[in-house]
Design a protein around this motif. Structure first.
Motif, PDB file in Angstrom:
ATOM      1  N   ASP A  72       0.873  -1.176   0.000  1.00  0.00           N
ATOM      2  CA  ASP A  72       0.000   0.000   0.000  1.00  0.00           C
ATOM      3  C   ASP A  72       0.905   1.219   0.000  1.00  0.00           C
ATOM      4  O   ASP A  72       1.559   1.515   1.008  1.00  0.00           O
ATOM      5  N   ALA A  73       0.988   1.920  -1.141  1.00  0.00           N
ATOM      6  CA  ALA A  73       1.914   3.043  -1.279  1.00  0.00           C
ATOM      7  C   ALA A  73       1.260   4.181  -2.063  1.00  0.00           C
ATOM      8  O   ALA A  73       0.412   3.942  -2.935  1.00  0.00           O
ATOM      9  N   ASP A  74       1.669   5.408  -1.742  1.00  0.00           N
ATOM     10  CA  ASP A  74       1.181   6.590  -2.448  1.00  0.00           C
ATOM     11  C   ASP A  74       2.373   7.294  -3.088  1.00  0.00           C
ATOM     12  O   ASP A  74       3.145   7.983  -2.408  1.00  0.00           O
ATOM     13  N   LEU A  75       2.527   7.117  -4.405  1.00  0.00           N
ATOM     14  CA  LEU A  75       3.613   7.752  -5.156  1.00  0.00           C
ATOM     15  C   LEU A  75       3.072   8.823  -6.105  1.00  0.00           C
ATOM     16  O   LEU A  75       3.764   9.233  -7.045  1.00  0.00           O
ATOM     17  N   SER A  76       1.852   9.275  -5.860  1.00  0.00           N
ATOM     18  CA  SER A  76       1.202  10.231  -6.769  1.00  0.00           C
ATOM     19  C   SER A  76       1.922  11.566  -6.835  1.00  0.00           C
ATOM     20  O   SER A  76       1.849  12.265  -7.851  1.00  0.00           O
ATOM     21  N   SER A  77       2.637  11.942  -5.769  1.00  0.00           N
ATOM     22  CA  SER A  77       3.341  13.229  -5.776  1.00  0.00           C
ATOM     23  C   SER A  77       4.536  13.230  -6.723  1.00  0.00           C
ATOM     24  O   SER A  77       5.110  14.287  -6.988  1.00  0.00           O
ATOM     25  N   LEU A  78       4.919  12.071  -7.237  1.00  0.00           N
ATOM     26  CA  LEU A  78       6.039  11.996  -8.176  1.00  0.00           C
ATOM     27  C   LEU A  78       5.612  12.381  -9.588  1.00  0.00           C
ATOM     28  O   LEU A  78       6.457  12.556 -10.471  1.00  0.00           O
ATOM     29  N   PHE A  79       4.303  12.497  -9.814  1.00  0.00           N
ATOM     30  CA  PHE A  79       3.800  12.879 -11.129  1.00  0.00           C
ATOM     31  C   PHE A  79       3.610  14.390 -11.207  1.00  0.00           C
ATOM     32  O   PHE A  79       2.827  14.969 -10.450  1.00  0.00           O
ATOM     33  N   THR A  80       4.346  15.024 -12.115  1.00  0.00           N
ATOM     34  CA  THR A  80       4.198  16.449 -12.391  1.00  0.00           C
ATOM     35  C   THR A  80       3.953  16.621 -13.887  1.00  0.00           C
ATOM     36  O   THR A  80       3.886  15.638 -14.634  1.00  0.00           O
ATOM     37  N   TRP A  81       3.851  17.866 -14.322  1.00  0.00           N
ATOM     38  CA  TRP A  81       3.606  18.109 -15.748  1.00  0.00           C
ATOM     39  C   TRP A  81       4.800  17.686 -16.606  1.00  0.00           C
ATOM     40  O   TRP A  81       4.677  17.543 -17.825  1.00  0.00           O
ATOM     41  N   ASN A  82       5.968  17.452 -15.971  1.00  0.00           N
ATOM     42  CA  ASN A  82       7.163  17.030 -16.707  1.00  0.00           C
ATOM     43  C   ASN A  82       7.425  15.527 -16.572  1.00  0.00           C
ATOM     44  O   ASN A  82       8.424  15.029 -17.081  1.00  0.00           O
ATOM     45  N   THR A  83       6.538  14.796 -15.891  1.00  0.00           N
ATOM     46  CA  THR A  83       6.750  13.360 -15.705  1.00  0.00           C
ATOM     47  C   THR A  83       6.222  12.589 -16.913  1.00  0.00           C
ATOM     48  O   THR A  83       5.063  12.735 -17.299  1.00  0.00           O
ATOM     49  N   LYS A  84       7.074  11.754 -17.480  1.00  0.00           N
ATOM     50  CA  LYS A  84       6.680  10.905 -18.612  1.00  0.00           C
ATOM     51  C   LYS A  84       6.100   9.598 -18.097  1.00  0.00           C
ATOM     52  O   LYS A  84       4.996   9.209 -18.483  1.00  0.00           O
ATOM     53  N   GLN A  85       6.828   8.928 -17.207  1.00  0.00           N
ATOM     54  CA  GLN A  85       6.349   7.683 -16.625  1.00  0.00           C
ATOM     55  C   GLN A  85       7.150   7.363 -15.376  1.00  0.00           C
ATOM     56  O   GLN A  85       8.210   7.947 -15.125  1.00  0.00           O
ATOM     57  N   LEU A  86       6.615   6.449 -14.595  1.00  0.00           N
ATOM     58  CA  LEU A  86       7.226   6.053 -13.329  1.00  0.00           C
ATOM     59  C   LEU A  86       7.460   4.550 -13.354  1.00  0.00           C
ATOM     60  O   LEU A  86       6.542   3.780 -13.645  1.00  0.00           O
ATOM     61  N   PHE A  87       8.692   4.154 -13.067  1.00  0.00           N
ATOM     62  CA  PHE A  87       9.033   2.738 -13.002  1.00  0.00           C
ATOM     63  C   PHE A  87       9.135   2.347 -11.531  1.00  0.00           C
ATOM     64  O   PHE A  87       9.921   2.924 -10.777  1.00  0.00           O
ATOM     65  N   VAL A  88       8.305   1.396 -11.124  1.00  0.00           N
ATOM     66  CA  VAL A  88       8.247   0.959  -9.728  1.00  0.00           C
ATOM     67  C   VAL A  88       8.630  -0.510  -9.660  1.00  0.00           C
ATOM     68  O   VAL A  88       8.183  -1.308 -10.501  1.00  0.00           O
ATOM     69  N   TYR A  89       9.440  -0.877  -8.676  1.00  0.00           N
ATOM     70  CA  TYR A  89       9.808  -2.287  -8.539  1.00  0.00           C
ATOM     71  C   TYR A  89      10.091  -2.643  -7.089  1.00  0.00           C
ATOM     72  O   TYR A  89      10.445  -1.787  -6.275  1.00  0.00           O
ATOM     73  N   VAL A  90       9.883  -3.928  -6.777  1.00  0.00           N
ATOM     74  CA  VAL A  90      10.095  -4.460  -5.431  1.00  0.00           C
ATOM     75  C   VAL A  90      11.218  -5.488  -5.503  1.00  0.00           C
ATOM     76  O   VAL A  90      11.218  -6.352  -6.381  1.00  0.00           O
ATOM     77  N   THR A  91      12.167  -5.377  -4.587  1.00  0.00           N
ATOM     78  CA  THR A  91      13.278  -6.324  -4.540  1.00  0.00           C
ATOM     79  C   THR A  91      13.257  -7.099  -3.226  1.00  0.00           C
ATOM     80  O   THR A  91      12.741  -6.613  -2.213  1.00  0.00           O
ATOM     81  N   ALA A  92      13.814  -8.284  -3.271  1.00  0.00           N
ATOM     82  CA  ALA A  92      14.076  -9.066  -2.058  1.00  0.00           C
ATOM     83  C   ALA A  92      15.577  -9.008  -1.811  1.00  0.00           C
ATOM     84  O   ALA A  92      16.375  -9.186  -2.740  1.00  0.00           O
ATOM     85  N   GLU A  93      15.961  -8.745  -0.572  1.00  0.00           N
ATOM     86  CA  GLU A  93      17.374  -8.590  -0.236  1.00  0.00           C
ATOM     87  C   GLU A  93      17.720  -9.437   0.973  1.00  0.00           C
ATOM     88  O   GLU A  93      16.919  -9.561   1.897  1.00  0.00           O
ATOM     89  N   TRP A  94      18.912 -10.005   0.949  1.00  0.00           N
ATOM     90  CA  TRP A  94      19.388 -10.792   2.082  1.00  0.00           C
ATOM     91  C   TRP A  94      20.914 -10.804   2.070  1.00  0.00           C
ATOM     92  O   TRP A  94      21.531 -10.710   1.006  1.00  0.00           O
ATOM     93  N   PRO A  95      21.555 -10.921   3.237  1.00  0.00           N
ATOM     94  CA  PRO A  95      23.019 -10.888   3.306  1.00  0.00           C
ATOM     95  C   PRO A  95      23.639 -12.169   2.774  1.00  0.00           C
ATOM     96  O   PRO A  95      23.058 -13.256   2.887  1.00  0.00           O
ATOM     97  N   SER A  96      24.814 -12.032   2.176  1.00  0.00           N
ATOM     98  CA  SER A  96      25.540 -13.214   1.711  1.00  0.00           C
ATOM     99  C   SER A  96      26.120 -13.962   2.905  1.00  0.00           C
ATOM    100  O   SER A  96      26.603 -13.344   3.859  1.00  0.00           O
ATOM    101  N   ALA A  97      26.082 -15.270   2.843  1.00  0.00           N
ATOM    102  CA  ALA A  97      26.612 -16.090   3.942  1.00  0.00           C
ATOM    103  C   ALA A  97      28.133 -15.985   3.953  1.00  0.00           C
ATOM    104  O   ALA A  97      28.809 -16.483   3.060  1.00  0.00           O
ATOM    105  N   GLY A  98      28.654 -15.301   4.985  1.00  0.00           N
ATOM    106  CA  GLY A  98      30.101 -15.175   5.130  1.00  0.00           C
ATOM    107  C   GLY A  98      30.744 -14.254   4.129  1.00  0.00           C
ATOM    108  O   GLY A  98      31.965 -14.127   4.091  1.00  0.00           O
ATOM    109  N   GLY A  99      29.941 -13.598   3.285  1.00  0.00           N
ATOM    110  CA  GLY A  99      30.517 -12.710   2.280  1.00  0.00           C
ATOM    111  C   GLY A  99      30.693 -11.310   2.814  1.00  0.00           C
ATOM    112  O   GLY A  99      29.987 -10.860   3.701  1.00  0.00           O
TER     113      GLY A  99
END
Length: 232
Positions: A72-99
């Motif tokens: 549930d997110a509100d990114l509507s403020s990122l749209f202005t008269w100069n905005t062409k499009q918005l790319f949104v993505y979700v990542t999964a992150e986790w630490p490397s074992a011993g790295g």
């Protein structure tokens, strides 16, 4: 000195200078538009680890994770008269074992599980949508340069677009996994901007875009499952 070619060059040089100046003013005007993106909910709702071929072109079996999530997110403020499009993505992150990286900090694995392109009303013709969805978009944006409903995301138990894999082929029982929401604003004129780490005048950071930590489950062994069935 006053040949037609010289005059044409001078006219073209003056024209390009004016265009560049106008483009710079348009790009700079974005700084006066407040950006206050916010995230209300971001959490994993169903997590599975499966052993098999994650893609049709995979040559061998390996462990891969399927993560459903709610957002549930509100990114509507990122749209202005100069905005062409918005790319949104979700990542999964986790630490490397011993790295660890060269700076002494733990290295982090990151994989995209879901993404979406949200067009502005002025660039709806660029959206890869069917005729029915395109007709609804145009109707909602009729007479508007900015649609206030654009960028408001409400996803419940969303299926991921992409499964998570790892070069080692192992993912089960991985701890400290988190989901993170990212965005990339693509303007008509100006520089691409990403979710920033610090506030910049009217542009605020994207807060609460990190979920709580969770653990990828173990793979259910076939033999254990058969024993349970036999016991019943």
């Amino acid at each position: 000195m006053y040949s037609s070619v010289v005059r044409l060059q001078n006219t073209f040089g003056y024209f390009t200078t004016v265009v560049f100046a106008v483009a710079a003013v348009i790009a700079f005007s974005d700084l006066f538009s407040p950006r206050t993106p916010s995230v209300g909910v971001l959490k994993a709702t169903n997590v599975q680890v499966v052993r098999g071929r994650p893609h049709y072109y995979s040559s061998k079996k390996e462990e891969y994770a399927i993560i459903k999530f709610s957002l549930d997110a509100d990114l509507s403020s990122l749209f202005t008269w100069n905005t062409k499009q918005l790319f949104v993505y979700v990542t999964a992150e986790w630490p490397s074992a011993g790295g660890s990286s060269g700076s002494g900090q733990n290295a982090t694995n990151q994989a995209v599980i879901w993404d979406s392109i949200i067009t502005a009303p002025s660039s709806d013709h660029l959206a890869n949508l069917g005729p029915v969805a395109m007709k609804k978009l145009r109707r909602s944006a009729e007479g508007k340069s900015i649609d206030p409903s654009r960028g408001k995301l409400t996803l419940k138990n969303q299926r991921p677009k992409y499964q998570i894999t790892h070069p080692s082929g192992k993912l089960a029982e991985q701890d400290d996994v988190v989901l993170r929401l990212h965005y990339n604003v693509q303007p008509w004129v100006g520089l691409l901007t990403w979710n920033q780490d610090v506030d910049l005048w009217n542009w605020k950071t994207l807060r609460n875009n990190l979920s709580k930590k969770f653990t990828l489950p173990a793979i259910k062994k076939k033999k254990a499952t058969e024993e349970k069935k036999a016991g019943k």
